[in-house]
Design an enzyme around this catalytic site. Sequence first.
Site, mmCIF file in Angstrom:
data_model
loop_
_atom_site.group_PDB
_atom_site.id
_atom_site.type_symbol
_atom_site.label_atom_id
_atom_site.label_comp_id
_atom_site.label_asym_id
_atom_site.label_seq_id
_atom_site.Cartn_x
_atom_site.Cartn_y
_atom_site.Cartn_z
ATOM 1 C CG ASP A 162 -1.894 -1.108 1.259
ATOM 2 O OD1 ASP A 162 -2.202 -1.646 0.176
ATOM 3 O OD2 ASP A 162 -2.369 -1.454 2.359
ATOM 4 C CG ASP A 191 -2.854 -4.643 -1.959
ATOM 5 O OD1 ASP A 191 -3.821 -4.806 -2.724
ATOM 6 O OD2 ASP A 191 -2.923 -4.928 -0.757
ATOM 7 C CG ASP A 195 -5.763 -0.463 0.824
ATOM 8 O OD1 ASP A 195 -6.238 0.165 -0.143
ATOM 9 O OD2 ASP A 195 -5.413 -1.659 0.750
ATOM 10 N NE ARG A 244 -10.005 -4.220 -4.025
ATOM 11 C CZ ARG A 244 -9.301 -5.045 -3.251
ATOM 12 N NH1 ARG A 244 -8.323 -4.557 -2.512
ATOM 13 N NH2 ARG A 244 -9.591 -6.321 -3.209
#
Length: 511
Positions: A162, A191, A195, A244
Site C-alpha cells: 500500500d 496492492d 487503504d 476500488r
Amino acid sequence: MRRAVAVRLSALLAAGALTAATGVALSTTTASAAAAGGVTGYATQNGGTTGGAGGQTVRATTGTAIHQALCGRADSSTPITIQVEGTINHGNTTKVSGSSCNTAADKIELKQISNVTIVGVGNGAVFDQLGIHIREASNIVIQNVTVRNVKKSGSPTSNGGDAIGMESDVRNVWVDHVTLEASGGESEGYDGLFDMKDNTQYVTLSYSVLRNSGRGGLIGSSESDRSNGYVTFHHNLYENIDSRAPLLRGGIAHMYNNHYKRLNDSGINSRAGARAKVDNNYFEDSKDVLGTFYTDEAGYWQVGGNVFDNVTWSSRSGDHNPAGPNPTSNTSVSIPYGFTLDGANCVPNVVAQTAGAGKGLKVSDGSCTPQNPDPTDPGEPTDPGPTDPPAGTNLSLGAGADGSSKASGTSYGNVVDGNTSTYWSPSGSTGSVSVKWGSATTVSKVNVRLASGSGTIGAYRLLNHDTGAVLATGSGSGTVAFSPVSLKKITLEITNASGTPRIAEFETYAS
C-alpha cells in the site's frame, strides 16, 4: 455521448467549528467552504485534525531522519511537523528506537503515535518504493508528497504493497495534495494506493492524484470488517485504475468533485451495507463507475450532479450490479460538515490545476477557479538565528569539547571559547559536538549560535551523552529549554542540514 445530471445542493446541518489548524468556524446553514487550504470533510469531525500544529518544525531528507524526529519527541503525542525534501527510500530508512515511537526499516511507520504532520517542501518529497503506514494513531496530516511503486511482492517490498495504509484504531487523518502511483496491478506486485481497515474513521483525502494501479483503495479488509468509515474524497484524480475507487465495505463515504478517468473494470464499489454520497463528480472514458461488484451483499448510494462522459455499463447479473446506465439514489446520507460544490462540468479543469504534489497547495472555493492556499506555504523550519543568551552564566566557558569528525581548519574547542568568529563544522552536513565537564553539572537551557556564512540546521537532537536520553529536538539555531538534568556531557547531534553548519558557540545554562 455526454449526459449531464442536474446539480443538486442538499441542505446541510450547521457545521461545527473547524480545527485549530484553520482557526475558522463554519456556521452557515447552507453549504459553505472551509478556509482556503484548511482541513475539510470528515477529518474536521471527532475533534478535528491539526497534525503537528503548535509543535516544533524539523527538516528531514531521509527516512531515518523522519523516524529520528518521531523518536526524539518528549512523548508519543508531542506535536511535531516534519518537513521532507528529497527521495526517501529503503537505502536511507532505518529503524530508530525510542519511547515516543515504534518504527520499522521497511516503511515510514506512524505507529502508536499522534499529532504529527509530514509535509513535502522545497524541491519536493518522493517516497520511492516505500509506503507510509499509519497504525493505532490519531491526528495525522500528510501533505504535498509523492508515494510511488510500493510493492507487496518482488523486491523491495514495503507496507503490504500500500502507498498509504491505515489500520487498527486509526482516527482523524487528513491526506492532502499527494500523488500516489503504481506501475501495474497485483500480478506486478502492487496492492492498494489508499487503504483503510480495522476501525479507521474520520479521514479526508483531498486534492490528490491516484493513478496507474490495479487497486485505488479500500475501506474495510473483508465483508466482516465494517468498523471503518466517515471518509471524504474530494477534488481527486483517479486515472488508469482497474477497480476500488474506492471499495467501501460498511460505513459512510462522501465523494464529491472528483475526476475519474479510465476506470477500467469498476469504480466506486459500495457493498456490505455501505452508504456512499456521490456528488458532482466527473466520470470519463470508464466502465461501471458505481455499483455493488463481486459480492451479493449490497451497498447503497445517493447520487446527484454527476457527469458521465463516455461511460459504459454492464448488464446486471449475479454478484455484478452496476448502478447505471441511469444511476438513481437508493439511500439518503446526511453530511455533518460544510462544503461547496464545483459544477461537475468544470471538475476536470479544476482538478488538473489543483490535485497532486507540487501544485502549490491550490484549492477550490466552488467558483471553478483554483485559489491559492491560506496560509500560502508550509513555510521553512523555524530558525530564530543568533539570540541574546539566557540569563546566568554560560557553563560551557572553561569546559571541554569533543565530537564527530570535523571540517578542516575547525576545532571542537571553538564552540566553548566565547568567540563567535571561530567555529566547529562537521566534515559534511551532519555530525555532533559535545560540551563536557569533569563532574556532574545541571543544565536546563542551550543556546546554539551560528557563525557568519553558516548553513542552516534542518534538524537536531540534544542528548544526555551519559545516558543517551533525548533532551530536546528542533531545527535552526537559538535557545531551547528542557527539564533540568544533571550530566557530565551534553551532545548537539545535527541530523539534517542545508549546507555545512558553522557552530560558533554551544552555550549551556542552568536556568
